[in-house]
Design an enzyme around this catalytic site. Structure first.
Site, PDB file in Angstrom:
ATOM      1  N   GLU A  86      -1.511  -9.021   0.918  1.00 26.14           N
ATOM      2  CA  GLU A  86      -2.456  -8.766  -0.164  1.00 26.14           C
ATOM      3  C   GLU A  86      -1.709  -8.397  -1.429  1.00 26.14           C
ATOM      4  O   GLU A  86      -0.598  -7.872  -1.367  1.00 26.14           O
ATOM      5  CB  GLU A  86      -3.363  -7.575   0.196  1.00 26.14           C
ATOM      6  CG  GLU A  86      -4.322  -7.861   1.310  1.00 26.14           C
ATOM      7  CD  GLU A  86      -5.313  -6.710   1.506  1.00 26.14           C
ATOM      8  OE1 GLU A  86      -5.608  -5.991   0.534  1.00 26.14           O
ATOM      9  OE2 GLU A  86      -5.766  -6.554   2.639  1.00 26.14           O
ATOM     10  N   LYS A  90      -0.656  -6.069  -4.321  1.00 28.02           N
ATOM     11  CA  LYS A  90      -0.584  -4.610  -4.399  1.00 28.02           C
ATOM     12  C   LYS A  90      -0.884  -4.203  -5.838  1.00 28.02           C
ATOM     13  O   LYS A  90      -0.094  -4.433  -6.743  1.00 28.02           O
ATOM     14  CB  LYS A  90       0.807  -4.128  -3.984  1.00 28.02           C
ATOM     15  CG  LYS A  90       0.931  -2.619  -3.967  1.00 28.02           C
ATOM     16  CD  LYS A  90       2.270  -2.209  -3.402  1.00 28.02           C
ATOM     17  CE  LYS A  90       2.333  -0.712  -3.158  1.00 28.02           C
ATOM     18  NZ  LYS A  90       1.936   0.094  -4.298  1.00 28.02           N
ATOM     19  N   ARG A 145      -5.981   4.778  -5.776  1.00 24.81           N
ATOM     20  CA  ARG A 145      -6.658   4.462  -4.538  1.00 24.81           C
ATOM     21  C   ARG A 145      -7.905   5.321  -4.424  1.00 24.81           C
ATOM     22  O   ARG A 145      -7.887   6.510  -4.692  1.00 24.81           O
ATOM     23  CB  ARG A 145      -5.733   4.786  -3.377  1.00 24.81           C
ATOM     24  CG  ARG A 145      -6.399   4.544  -2.038  1.00 24.81           C
ATOM     25  CD  ARG A 145      -5.337   4.384  -1.032  1.00 24.81           C
ATOM     26  NE  ARG A 145      -5.838   4.210   0.295  1.00 24.81           N
ATOM     27  CZ  ARG A 145      -5.055   4.230   1.358  1.00 24.81           C
ATOM     28  NH1 ARG A 145      -3.761   4.436   1.186  1.00 24.81           N
ATOM     29  NH2 ARG A 145      -5.551   4.027   2.547  1.00 24.81           N
ATOM     30  N   ARG A 181      -6.781   9.509  -3.712  1.00 20.45           N
ATOM     31  CA  ARG A 181      -5.760   9.430  -2.668  1.00 20.45           C
ATOM     32  C   ARG A 181      -5.493  10.819  -2.093  1.00 20.45           C
ATOM     33  O   ARG A 181      -5.165  11.003  -0.941  1.00 20.45           O
ATOM     34  CB  ARG A 181      -4.509   8.827  -3.310  1.00 20.45           C
ATOM     35  CG  ARG A 181      -3.174   9.188  -2.727  1.00 20.45           C
ATOM     36  CD  ARG A 181      -2.867   8.286  -1.552  1.00 20.45           C
ATOM     37  NE  ARG A 181      -1.491   8.431  -1.157  1.00 20.45           N
ATOM     38  CZ  ARG A 181      -1.007   9.442  -0.462  1.00 20.45           C
ATOM     39  NH1 ARG A 181      -1.801  10.423  -0.092  1.00 20.45           N
ATOM     40  NH2 ARG A 181       0.257   9.483  -0.139  1.00 20.45           N
ATOM     41  N   ARG A 236       1.207   7.277   8.535  1.00 21.81           N
ATOM     42  CA  ARG A 236       1.986   6.232   7.877  1.00 21.81           C
ATOM     43  C   ARG A 236       2.714   5.470   8.966  1.00 21.81           C
ATOM     44  O   ARG A 236       3.486   6.056   9.722  1.00 21.81           O
ATOM     45  CB  ARG A 236       3.001   6.869   6.919  1.00 21.81           C
ATOM     46  CG  ARG A 236       3.743   5.866   6.047  1.00 21.81           C
ATOM     47  CD  ARG A 236       4.837   6.522   5.240  1.00 21.81           C
ATOM     48  NE  ARG A 236       4.371   7.523   4.294  1.00 21.81           N
ATOM     49  CZ  ARG A 236       3.842   7.239   3.098  1.00 21.81           C
ATOM     50  NH1 ARG A 236       3.709   5.991   2.715  1.00 21.81           N
ATOM     51  NH2 ARG A 236       3.462   8.207   2.309  1.00 21.81           N
ATOM     52  N   LYS A 279       4.594  -2.156   2.670  1.00 23.46           N
ATOM     53  CA  LYS A 279       4.645  -2.544   1.259  1.00 23.46           C
ATOM     54  C   LYS A 279       5.989  -3.165   0.961  1.00 23.46           C
ATOM     55  O   LYS A 279       7.017  -2.710   1.477  1.00 23.46           O
ATOM     56  CB  LYS A 279       4.377  -1.333   0.374  1.00 23.46           C
ATOM     57  CG  LYS A 279       5.268  -0.150   0.648  1.00 23.46           C
ATOM     58  CD  LYS A 279       4.718   1.124   0.009  1.00 23.46           C
ATOM     59  CE  LYS A 279       5.563   2.312   0.419  1.00 23.46           C
ATOM     60  NZ  LYS A 279       4.942   3.600   0.166  1.00 23.46           N
TER      61      LYS A 279
HETATM   62  P1  ATP Z   1       1.587   6.210  -0.567  1.00 23.97           P
HETATM   63  O1  ATP Z   1       0.185   6.042  -1.044  1.00 23.97           O
HETATM   64  O2  ATP Z   1       1.999   5.164   0.448  1.00 23.97           O
HETATM   65  O3  ATP Z   1       1.951   7.593  -0.175  1.00 23.97           O
HETATM   66  P2  ATP Z   1       2.351   5.740  -3.266  1.00 23.97           P
HETATM   67  O4  ATP Z   1       1.183   6.465  -3.794  1.00 23.97           O
HETATM   68  O5  ATP Z   1       3.680   5.942  -3.929  1.00 23.97           O
HETATM   69  O6  ATP Z   1       2.579   6.007  -1.732  1.00 23.97           O
HETATM   70  P3  ATP Z   1       2.913   3.107  -2.678  1.00 23.97           P
HETATM   71  O7  ATP Z   1       3.836   3.612  -1.652  1.00 23.97           O
HETATM   72  O8  ATP Z   1       3.532   2.448  -3.842  1.00 23.97           O
HETATM   73  O9  ATP Z   1       1.983   4.228  -3.218  1.00 23.97           O
HETATM   74  O10 ATP Z   1       1.888   2.076  -1.972  1.00 23.97           O
HETATM   75  C1  ATP Z   1       0.778   2.375  -1.208  1.00 23.97           C
HETATM   76  C2  ATP Z   1      -0.438   2.379  -2.100  1.00 23.97           C
HETATM   77  O11 ATP Z   1      -0.690   1.097  -2.658  1.00 23.97           O
HETATM   78  C3  ATP Z   1      -1.753   2.667  -1.401  1.00 23.97           C
HETATM   79  O12 ATP Z   1      -1.928   4.038  -1.166  1.00 23.97           O
HETATM   80  C4  ATP Z   1      -2.777   2.120  -2.389  1.00 23.97           C
HETATM   81  O13 ATP Z   1      -3.079   3.122  -3.340  1.00 23.97           O
HETATM   82  C5  ATP Z   1      -2.031   1.028  -3.123  1.00 23.97           C
HETATM   83  N1  ATP Z   1      -2.551  -0.330  -2.931  1.00 23.97           N
HETATM   84  C6  ATP Z   1      -2.612  -1.274  -3.893  1.00 23.97           C
HETATM   85  N2  ATP Z   1      -3.103  -2.416  -3.442  1.00 23.97           N
HETATM   86  C7  ATP Z   1      -3.384  -2.236  -2.125  1.00 23.97           C
HETATM   87  C8  ATP Z   1      -3.912  -3.081  -1.093  1.00 23.97           C
HETATM   88  N3  ATP Z   1      -4.246  -4.360  -1.328  1.00 23.97           N
HETATM   89  N4  ATP Z   1      -4.052  -2.538   0.144  1.00 23.97           N
HETATM   90  C9  ATP Z   1      -3.697  -1.254   0.401  1.00 23.97           C
HETATM   91  N5  ATP Z   1      -3.197  -0.426  -0.540  1.00 23.97           N
HETATM   92  C10 ATP Z   1      -3.032  -0.902  -1.787  1.00 23.97           C
END
Ligand code: ATP
Length: 572
Positions: free
Chosen positions: A240, A242, A247, A262, A406, A412
């Site tokens: 998908e 990103k 979130r 989040r 996790r 990712k």
């Molecule tokens: P995390 O949320 O994993 O603790 P983070 O806030 O730094 O870490 P990333 O690690 O960069 O975020 O990536 C995960 C986040 O990506 C998810 O929590 C969500 O907010 C975002 N995201 C964006 N697009 C999607 C998608 N298609 N499916 C799931 N998550 C997505």
């Protein structure tokens, strides 16, 4: 029934220990004393709250107002109380010093009710009056904790994981921890979990269900280094886009809509266009997740994260929602009309989600493709990067939604630059150094930072961060940190380095670094005589991440994985 004085004495014992095992024992003793009707209140108060944070109830009482109330309650001049606060730096210590009474022996529930009225009172004057009355009924040690709770600074060093452990002990066996965790993951409310456990025992936990209006702790993604690794780990899977926004988890319950960040903070009122769009979905009860971001309506391009994040505000929301309307890219379905979807396979959740989300201005489905080769992943990835996205997500087709965890059900894959770690790292500030040269004048020159270790519920140091902030930012940082400074290392911090000033692990910052190296100075990943891991050439990106709690920082395990990925990339 527990008297508030007893609770305060338990708090004193918790304050006096740095051992987590001992903390869970003390909590176990405390929870065993509480009866079914009050155990939830005992849990909330131990966490320094009245209700879980996703309810968004704030006291709205500043340190200044607490000083006023203390001065009225004890009959000392306001200026003397303020001076004392300046010297001691902690409202709790001031209360202990100025109130010299026996107290009226209030119960936990009585104090809880009073605190609740203070939080609910509208005007400042009412709040202060109520607080004065409460203080007049408390002994000094009770007042010490009451005022700390009110200003949001209880400082017991108790984390969620320790409370979960104590609750498991209450069930008689440590192995029951998983059941407590499961219930917590489904409702994010430890008070509710404790109450269920006290009233219905093991069976209550086993039958614990998702309820719209109680956020589910979010599933998180692991990282992979390449398209090959993505396929190796997931096999045939979904990829998908990103999106780089925020979130959201959205609950619909009849006509009501609740939106959580989040971090499980309430965001409903900040997102009127999303709330409105959700009410139109044809479902009585629903929980979905998606990423919201500002999209340029004319060009269809995504605005940078800095624009999207501006929506996190209390005022002028209407104006912002007109200027930068948000789109929600929906990517998961967790609950629908009394049916728990978290246990179903991702592909089935997605199919149902596609039935529910029909094309509209605000709600869209996340872009998805089913792939089975690294080449297909690579193509999808390149295309996403070209369109300004930060990377892609990979999802296992048969995986359930693993609340609060996790793992490799979701991965990712992000853009990476040579000579730089593919990802930034979120770290918690645990202390600071005065600094040398020009910085010495500011009184702060570097931060001691740490990552989270969920297995021990502690923060382990990973880096000293001395660059990336402007002078103004250093000044505000120092002010923020001085408000939470400690005269000793915090019970949940594991460090071999002693900074000039220790602080409570509270603030998260994002840093970028060139690489991860082994270092005997840091405790992240350190085992026995083996060195730990450290960030090389770290620099802060942006300011303090108010959207993250310390437990949301990156974990020791993630640092180890990033180290492995980096090793692999440098070999390839
Ligand atoms: P995390 O949320 O994993 O603790 P983070 O806030 O730094 O870490 P990333 O690690 O960069 O975020 O990536 C995960 C986040 O990506 C998810 O929590 C969500 O907010 C975002 N995201 C964006 N697009 C999607 C998608 N298609 N499916 C799931 N998550 C997505």
């Amino acid at each position: 029934m527990v008297k508030f004085l007893e609770l305060a004495q338990f708090f004193e014992r918790l304050e006096g220990t740095t051992s987590r095992l001992e903390m869970s024992q003390i909590l176990y003793e405390l929870f065993s004393k509480a009866d079914k009707e009050e155990i939830d209140k005992v849990v909330y108060l131990t966490m320094g709250e009245l209700v879980p944070s996703f309810r968004g109830l704030e006291f709205g009482v500043s340190e200044k107002l607490v000083m006023e109330a203390l001065s009225k309650a004890c009959g000392l001049k306001l200026s003397s109380v303020q001076k004392l606060y300046k010297d001691l730096g902690d409202v709790g210590k001031v209360a202990l010093e100025v109130l010299k009474r026996e107290g009226k022996g209030l119960s936990v529930s009585q104090v809880y009710e009073e605190l609740y009225s203070i939080a609910r009172a509208k005007g400042t004057l009412d709040k202060v009056m109520l607080l004065i009355n409460l203080l007049r009924a408390l002994s000094s040690v009770e007042a010490k904790f009451v005022v700390r709770i009110i200003v949001g600074n209880l400082r017991l060093g108790v984390g969620e994981a320790t409370i979960i452990e104590a609750l498991a002990l209450l069930l008689g066996r440590r192995e029951y921890k998983q059941m407590v965790e499961r219930a917590y993951n489904l409702c994010s409310d430890l008070g509710l979990v404790a109450k269920t456990l006290a009233q219905k025992g093991l069976q209550g936990l086993a039958e614990f269900k998702i309820q719209p209006g109680y956020p589910i702790r979010m599933a998180l993604a692991e990282r992979v280094a390449s398209a090959e690794e993505l396929i190796r780990r997931l096999g045939r899977c979904a990829v998908e886009a990103k999106y780089d926004g925020f979130r959201l988890q959205i609950h619909k319950k009849g006509e009501e809509v609740y939106i959580y960040s989040r971090n499980l903070e309430p965001m409903t009122e900040m997102l009127p266009e999303i709330k409105q769009a959700i009410t139109k979905i044809d479902a009585d009860e629903l929980i979905i997740e998606g990423e919201a971001l500002a999209v340029n309506e004319q060009t269809g391009e995504f605005y940078p994260f800095q624009i999207t994040i501006q929506r996190k505000r209390k005022y002028n929301i209407y104006e912002y929602s007109k200027e930068y309307p948000l789109k929600l890219f929906c990517f998961d379905l967790l609950y629908l009309n009394d049916e728990d979807y978290t246990t179903k396979a991702f592909i089935d959740r997605r199919k149902k989600l596609e039935d529910l989300i029909t094309f509209g201005n605000t709600l869209e489905l996340s872009e998805l493709r089913i792939v089975q080769s690294a080449k297909e992943v690579e193509e999808f990835f390149e295309d996403a990067i070209l369109r300004g996205l930060e990377g892609i997500m990979g999802k296992r087709l048969d995986a359930p939604y693993t609340a609060g965890s996790r793992n490799f059900n979701w991965v990712k894959l992000k853009r990476s630059y040579k000579g730089q770690l593919a990802d930034t790292v979120d770290v918690v500030i645990v202390g600071y150094f005065y600094g040398r040269g020009a910085r010495a004048e500011l009184g702060i020159g570097a931060l001691l930072t740490a990552v989270y270790d969920p297995s021990s519920d502690t923060f382990k140091t990973v880096s000293k961060v001395g660059s990336g902030f402007s002078e103004e930012e250093w000044i505000s940082l120092k002010k923020m940190l001085d408000e939470i400074k400690l005269d000793h290392k915090h019970a949940r911090v594991d460090s071999l380095i002693t900074p000039d000033v220790w602080v409570e692990p509270k603030y998260v910052i994002t840093v970028s670094a060139d690489e991860i190296t082994r270092s005997p100075l840091h405790t992240a990943g350190k085992t026995g005589d083996e060195p730990g891991y450290a960030l090389r050439f770290p620099r802060a990106v942006g300011f303090v991440r108010l959207d993250k709690r310390p437990e949301d920082a990156n974990t020791v395990e993630e640092i180890l994985r990033m180290y492995q990925i980096q090793k692999r990339i440098s070999v390839e």
